[in-house]
Design an enzyme around this catalytic site. Structure first.
Site, PDB file in Angstrom:
ATOM      1  N   ARG A  78       0.947  -0.920  -0.109  1.00 21.53           N
ATOM      2  CA  ARG A  78      -0.447   0.020   0.081  1.00 21.53           C
ATOM      3  C   ARG A  78       0.817   0.977  -0.612  1.00 21.53           C
ATOM      4  O   ARG A  78       1.775   1.539   0.901  1.00 21.53           O
ATOM      5  CB  ARG A  78      -1.005  -0.046   0.978  1.00 21.53           C
ATOM      6  CG  ARG A  78      -1.834   1.098   1.520  1.00 21.53           C
ATOM      7  CD  ARG A  78      -2.660   1.006   2.602  1.00 21.53           C
ATOM      8  NE  ARG A  78      -3.601   2.327   2.419  1.00 21.53           N
ATOM      9  CZ  ARG A  78      -3.636   2.827   3.411  1.00 21.53           C
ATOM     10  NH1 ARG A  78      -2.506   2.969   4.508  1.00 21.53           N
ATOM     11  NH2 ARG A  78      -3.611   4.288   3.745  1.00 21.53           N
ATOM     12  N   HIS A 121      -2.764  10.893   1.069  1.00 21.91           N
ATOM     13  CA  HIS A 121      -2.127  10.550   2.142  1.00 21.91           C
ATOM     14  C   HIS A 121      -1.732  12.009   2.644  1.00 21.91           C
ATOM     15  O   HIS A 121      -0.656  12.596   2.643  1.00 21.91           O
ATOM     16  CB  HIS A 121      -1.445   9.652   1.995  1.00 21.91           C
ATOM     17  CG  HIS A 121      -0.749   9.297   3.395  1.00 21.91           C
ATOM     18  ND1 HIS A 121      -0.977   7.818   3.816  1.00 21.91           N
ATOM     19  CD2 HIS A 121      -0.516   9.508   4.198  1.00 21.91           C
ATOM     20  CE1 HIS A 121      -1.391   8.093   4.929  1.00 21.91           C
ATOM     21  NE2 HIS A 121      -0.838   8.326   5.095  1.00 21.91           N
ATOM     22  N   GLU A 166      -6.716   8.683   6.094  1.00 16.98           N
ATOM     23  CA  GLU A 166      -7.647   8.787   7.115  1.00 16.98           C
ATOM     24  C   GLU A 166      -7.529  10.681   7.604  1.00 16.98           C
ATOM     25  O   GLU A 166      -7.269  10.947   7.409  1.00 16.98           O
ATOM     26  CB  GLU A 166      -6.457   9.507   7.961  1.00 16.98           C
ATOM     27  CG  GLU A 166      -6.013   7.678   8.101  1.00 16.98           C
ATOM     28  CD  GLU A 166      -5.032   7.727   9.568  1.00 16.98           C
ATOM     29  OE1 GLU A 166      -4.091   8.730  10.610  1.00 16.98           O
ATOM     30  OE2 GLU A 166      -4.058   6.995   9.813  1.00 16.98           O
ATOM     31  N   ASN A 295      -7.492   1.953   9.586  1.00 15.64           N
ATOM     32  CA  ASN A 295      -6.397   2.037  10.666  1.00 15.64           C
ATOM     33  C   ASN A 295      -6.495   1.974  11.677  1.00 15.64           C
ATOM     34  O   ASN A 295      -7.336   2.811  12.975  1.00 15.64           O
ATOM     35  CB  ASN A 295      -5.534   2.819   9.771  1.00 15.64           C
ATOM     36  CG  ASN A 295      -5.012   3.095   8.641  1.00 15.64           C
ATOM     37  OD1 ASN A 295      -5.269   2.168   7.903  1.00 15.64           O
ATOM     38  ND2 ASN A 295      -4.348   4.608   8.139  1.00 15.64           N
ATOM     39  N   TYR A 297      -4.655   1.936  15.627  1.00 17.52           N
ATOM     40  CA  TYR A 297      -3.172   1.604  16.306  1.00 17.52           C
ATOM     41  C   TYR A 297      -3.699   0.963  18.300  1.00 17.52           C
ATOM     42  O   TYR A 297      -3.585   1.216  18.754  1.00 17.52           O
ATOM     43  CB  TYR A 297      -2.526   3.103  16.830  1.00 17.52           C
ATOM     44  CG  TYR A 297      -1.866   3.605  14.412  1.00 17.52           C
ATOM     45  CD1 TYR A 297      -0.786   2.793  14.430  1.00 17.52           C
ATOM     46  CD2 TYR A 297      -3.147   3.830  13.858  1.00 17.52           C
ATOM     47  CE1 TYR A 297      -0.325   2.895  13.784  1.00 17.52           C
ATOM     48  CE2 TYR A 297      -2.203   3.311  12.948  1.00 17.52           C
ATOM     49  CZ  TYR A 297      -0.702   2.871  12.392  1.00 17.52           C
ATOM     50  OH  TYR A 297      -0.398   3.252  10.975  1.00 17.52           O
ATOM     51  N   GLU A 375      -3.595   0.314   8.376  1.00  8.66           N
ATOM     52  CA  GLU A 375      -2.503   0.647   8.893  1.00  8.66           C
ATOM     53  C   GLU A 375      -2.960  -0.062  10.349  1.00  8.66           C
ATOM     54  O   GLU A 375      -3.533  -0.203  10.592  1.00  8.66           O
ATOM     55  CB  GLU A 375      -2.697   1.348   9.082  1.00  8.66           C
ATOM     56  CG  GLU A 375      -1.882   2.476   7.453  1.00  8.66           C
ATOM     57  CD  GLU A 375      -1.620   3.972   7.786  1.00  8.66           C
ATOM     58  OE1 GLU A 375      -1.477   4.770   9.059  1.00  8.66           O
ATOM     59  OE2 GLU A 375      -2.105   4.521   6.902  1.00  8.66           O
TER      60      GLU A 375
HETATM   61  O1  IFM Z   1       2.474   7.629   9.760  1.00  5.07           O
HETATM   62  C1  IFM Z   1       1.281   7.481   9.759  1.00  5.07           C
HETATM   63  C2  IFM Z   1       0.040   7.294   8.549  1.00  5.07           C
HETATM   64  O2  IFM Z   1       0.668   8.633   7.970  1.00  5.07           O
HETATM   65  C3  IFM Z   1      -0.767   7.923   8.976  1.00  5.07           C
HETATM   66  N1  IFM Z   1      -1.524   6.233   9.936  1.00  5.07           N
HETATM   67  C4  IFM Z   1      -0.114   6.605  11.469  1.00  5.07           C
HETATM   68  C5  IFM Z   1       0.829   6.880  10.781  1.00  5.07           C
HETATM   69  C6  IFM Z   1       1.537   6.634  12.057  1.00  5.07           C
HETATM   70  O3  IFM Z   1       1.221   7.237  13.012  1.00  5.07           O
END
Ligand code: IFM
Length: 468
Positions: A78, A121, A166, A295, A297, A375
Site C-alpha cells: 500500500r 495521504h 485518514e 487503520n 493503533y 494500517e
Molecule cells: O505515519 C502515520 C501514517 O501516515 C498515517 N497513520 C498513522 C501513522 C502513524 O502515526
C-alpha cells in the site's frame, strides 16, 4: 501446547507507506511544494525541524525496496501517489512525476506484489492551499481531476484504489488542531475540510467506477473504539459519544448511510456547517464502495472528568492530547494499565477485534463492503545491536497480538480480507520528524541503508506459513 491458527486462504498480507513519508526527491522532476513541505519549514511545527526533502530516498531506491518486499514475501504493498508530483501546483499532469509511479507499479507487478494505491495521504499541493485548500469546495473537484489523471496512467495495471487516507487527520487535526499541515486552527474550516474531503472521495468513486466497473474502490479511515471510564456516568458516556462521533461516525455515516449523524450536527450548530453541505452532496459521498480500510493503533478511554493520576498523555502528536473537534471540549483521556509504545499509545489489541465487529455489523456487512486493516503498527525506541541489527521483540509482539486480534474477529464471523503493517520501513513521522520509528525495516538516515529488523523476519515467517 498452543495450536497454530491459520489465516483464510485469500487473506492478503502487506505493508504500507505514504509518498511524503518515504519518497524524498522533493524538488526533482517537476515536483513542487505540498502543504507538508511548507508546514515542515514553520519553526516549531516539526520536531528537529525535519522535513521530507530526502526522507528514505525511495524515489531513487524503489527497485531495491520492492526487492526487499519480495524477500519478505509481501503479497501486497500500500503506497500513495503525490498530487504535487503528478500535478505540480495542482496544474497540468507532469509526465515525469506520473512516470515514477508507473515504474513502481511495473516493478511490483513484475515481483507479483499487488499494488494498493492511495490517492491522497495528506500532501495537498501548496498552490491549492493558497486558494483555501480543503476549505474550498473547488478542491474536491480538483481531487477528482487528479484521481482521473492517475487512473489514465495506471488504471490498466492498478485494480485497488483508495481515495483518502485518514480524512480525520487531514481535516480536524490539520485545520482545527493546527498540528498537521496546513496548521490552521479554525473549527468551521475543519468541518468544511472534512466535508470537502468526503465530497472529493465520492466524486472520485463515481468517476472511477464509470471508467471501469471492475476496480476495487474504497477509503481508509482511522477509526477508534472509545470506552467510558465509568459506564454509569452520563458525562463519561457523552464523552464516548462525542469521540465516537468525530472519529467514526462523522465519516462512516455519510459514506454508508448518506447522512451526517444528527447528534453531531447539533453539536456543531452555529459553525456554518449546514451551509457547507450542498443539496446532492450526500448522494455523491455515499456512492457505493467495495472496500473499507480501517487503520487502528489504539482505543480511547475517556471521561468528562480529568484523570486523578498525572497523565503521561496519549498523544497523537508532540503536543498534549486534546481533541481538535469543536464538540469535544471537556473530554478527558485516561490511561489503562497497558504497555505504551514510543508514541505513548496504549497497546490494546482487543480493541481492534471489537472495532472490526462493530464496523462489520453496523456498516460494511449491510453494504456488502470488504473490510481490510490498512494500517496497524508501533513505534519503539529501537536499539542497533552489536551485530548491526535491531532485535525488536516489542514490535514483533505488537504485530502478533494484532494479527491474533484479527483472527479473533474472523472467528467471530467478521470476514477481514487483509492486513497492512505500518510501516514497511522507518520514515518521516509527520510532526515527530524522524524521531519515531514504525518500520519493520530499519532505515539508517545517514547512509539510507535498509536492514530488516527481527519483526520483519517474524512477519515473513507468518506470511509464508499463513498461520500464527
Ligand atoms: O505515519 C502515520 C501514517 O501516515 C498515517 N497513520 C498513522 C501513522 C502513524 O502515526
Amino acid at each position: 501446547m498452543t495450536t497454530a491458527r491459520p489465516f483464510p486462504p485469500a487473506f492478503l498480507f502487506g505493508a504500507a507507506t505514504a509518498a511524503y513519508q518515504i519518497e524524498g526527491a522533493a524538488h526533482e522532476d517537476g515536483r513542487t511544494d505540498s502543504i507538508w513541505d511548507v508546514f515542515s519549514r514553520v519553526p516549531g511545527a516539526v520536531v528537529n525541524a525535519d522535513n521530507g526533502d530526502v526522507a528514505c530516498d525511495h524515489y531513487h531506491r524503489y527497485r531495491d525496496d520492492v526487492a526487499l518486499m519480495k524477500d519478505l514475501g509481501l503479497q501486497t504493498y500500500r503506497f500513495s501517489t503525490s498530487w504535487a508530483r503528478v500535478r505540480p501546483d495542482g496544474g497540468p499532469v507532469n509526465a515525469k512525476g506520473i512516470d515514477f509511479y508507473s515504474r513502481l507499479v511495473d516493478e511490483l507487478l513484475e515481483k507479483n506484489i499487488l499494488p494498493w494505491l492511495t490517492l491522497y495521504h495528506w500532501d495537498l499541493p501548496q498552490a491549492l492551499e493558497d486558494k483555501g485548500g480543503w476549505t474550498n469546495r473547488d478542491t474536491a473537484y480538483l481531487f477528482n481531476d487528479y484521481a482521473l489523471s492517475v487512473h489514465d496512467a495506471l488504471g490498466d495495471r492498478v485494480k485497488n484504489w483508495t481515495t483518502l487516507n485518514e480524512p480525520w487527520c487531514s481535516s480536524f487535526l490539520s485545520y482545527i488542531g493546527g498540528e498537521h499541515a496546513p496548521g490552521r486552527q479554525d473549527p468551521a474550516a475543519g468541518l468544511a475540510a472534512g466535508h470537502h474531503l468526503l465530497l472529493g472521495h465520492g466524486l472520485a468513486v463515481q468517476s472511477l467506477r464509470e471508467r471501469d466497473a471492475s476496480l476495487g474502490l474504497g477509503i481508509t479511515l482511522n477509526l477508534t473504539v472509545a470506552d467510558p471510564v465509568d459506564a454509569n456516568d452520563p458525562g463519561d458516556l457523552d464523552a464516548v459519544r462525542r469521540i465516537d462521533g468525530q472519529f467514526n461516525r462523522f465519516f462512516l455515516d455519510p459514506i454508508f448511510r448518506g447522512a451526517y449523524p444528527a447528534d453531531l450536527l447539533e453539536d456543531v450548530a452555529g459553525l456554518g456547517f449546514d451551509e457547507v453541505v450542498q443539496p446532492g452532496d450526500l448522494d455523491i459521498i455515499s456512492a457505493p464502495i467495495d472496500a473499507l480500510g480501517v487503520n487502528y493503533y489504539h482505543g480511547e478511554l475517556v471521561s468528562a472528568h480529568p484523570s486523578a493520576q498525572p497523565m503521561t498523555t496519549v498523544a497523537p502528536s508532540p503536543r498534549p492530547k486534546r481533541s481538535p473537534f469543536p464538540a469535544a471540549d471537556g473530554v478527558h483521556w485516561h490511561l489503562r494499565d497497558l504497555p505504551l509504545t514510543a508514541m505513548n499509545w496504549e497497546v490494546q489489541p482487543e480493541g481492534l477485534t471489537r472495532l472490526l465487529q462493530r464496523v462489520h455489523s453496523e456498516y460494511t456487512d449491510p453494504a456488502g463492503v470488504k473490510l481490510y486493516v490498512t494500517e496497524n503498527g508501533a513505534a519503539y525506541d529501537d536499539v542497533v545491536g552489536e551485530d548491526g541489527l535491531v532485535h525488536d521483540a516489542d514490535r514483533t509482539e505488537f504485530l502478533e497480538l494484532h494479527l491474533s486480534a484479527i483472527l479473533d474477529a474472523i472467528e467471530l464471523g467478521v470476514p477481514v480480507h487483509g492486513y497492512f503493517y505500518w510501516s514497511l520501513m522507518d520514515n518521516y513521522e509527520w510532526a515527530w520528524g524522524y524521531d519515531k520509528r514504525f518500520g519493520i525495516v530499519r532505515v539508517d538516515y545517514d547512509t539510507l541503508e535498509r536492514s530488516p529488523k527481527d519483526s520483519a523476519r517474524a512477519y515473513a515467517r507468518i506470511i509464508s506459513g499463513r498461520t500464527l
